[in-house]
Design a protein around this motif. Sequence first.
Motif, PDB file in Angstrom:
ATOM      1  N   ASP A  46       4.116  50.137   6.174  1.00  0.00           N
ATOM      2  CA  ASP A  46       5.077  49.522   7.090  1.00  0.00           C
ATOM      3  C   ASP A  46       5.292  48.049   6.745  1.00  0.00           C
ATOM      4  N   MET A  47       4.216  47.366   6.395  1.00  0.00           N
ATOM      5  CA  MET A  47       4.312  45.952   6.049  1.00  0.00           C
ATOM      6  C   MET A  47       5.130  45.764   4.768  1.00  0.00           C
ATOM      7  N   ALA A  48       4.938  46.635   3.798  1.00  0.00           N
ATOM      8  CA  ALA A  48       5.711  46.550   2.556  1.00  0.00           C
ATOM      9  C   ALA A  48       7.197  46.782   2.838  1.00  0.00           C
ATOM     10  N   ALA A  49       7.497  47.735   3.697  1.00  0.00           N
ATOM     11  CA  ALA A  49       8.897  48.002   4.045  1.00  0.00           C
ATOM     12  C   ALA A  49       9.510  46.800   4.766  1.00  0.00           C
ATOM     13  N   THR A  50       8.740  46.197   5.661  1.00  0.00           N
ATOM     14  CA  THR A  50       9.226  45.021   6.389  1.00  0.00           C
ATOM     15  C   THR A  50       9.456  43.852   5.431  1.00  0.00           C
ATOM     16  N   ASN A  51       8.529  43.648   4.501  1.00  0.00           N
ATOM     17  CA  ASN A  51       8.695  42.577   3.513  1.00  0.00           C
ATOM     18  C   ASN A  51       9.930  42.810   2.649  1.00  0.00           C
ATOM     19  N   GLN A  52      10.190  44.057   2.326  1.00  0.00           N
ATOM     20  CA  GLN A  52      11.381  44.373   1.540  1.00  0.00           C
ATOM     21  C   GLN A  52      12.650  44.068   2.347  1.00  0.00           C
ATOM     22  N   GLU A  53      12.644  44.408   3.631  1.00  0.00           N
ATOM     23  CA  GLU A  53      13.793  44.100   4.481  1.00  0.00           C
ATOM     24  C   GLU A  53      14.009  42.589   4.573  1.00  0.00           C
ATOM     25  N   LEU A  59      18.193  37.347   0.719  1.00  0.00           N
ATOM     26  CA  LEU A  59      19.213  37.392  -0.326  1.00  0.00           C
ATOM     27  C   LEU A  59      20.615  37.353   0.280  1.00  0.00           C
ATOM     28  N   GLU A  60      20.808  38.073   1.379  1.00  0.00           N
ATOM     29  CA  GLU A  60      22.106  38.043   2.060  1.00  0.00           C
ATOM     30  C   GLU A  60      22.421  36.642   2.580  1.00  0.00           C
TER      31      GLU A  60
END
Length: 97
Positions: A46-53, A59-60
């Motif tokens: 979950d933390m990796a997914a959050t960091n990716q988001e 970037l946006e």
Amino acid sequence: MRVIEDKIKTFTRVEKAFYGSIVISGLILAIGIVFMQTKLLQVQSDMAATNQEISVKLLEIEDAKQAVNDLARKARLLEIAEKEGLTFNNNNIGVAE
């Protein structure tokens, strides 16, 4: 095997209860460790997914800042002002952050 069975038969009830509780405690600890490892892996995922988001959103934001800079560059503003028959007054420009 026979020796172990004979040895177990000579244990008293207290000894059998003691060793039984050790075995049960070991099983409970093993199950607890597996459960905690599973939860830890889930949290890390979950933390990796959050960091990716977060990375995508940063970037946006950078892209949006670049777009703002492109739209607010002086040459573009002068071009638009001349096209509309206006004069460019740098004192009337405000920056919002």
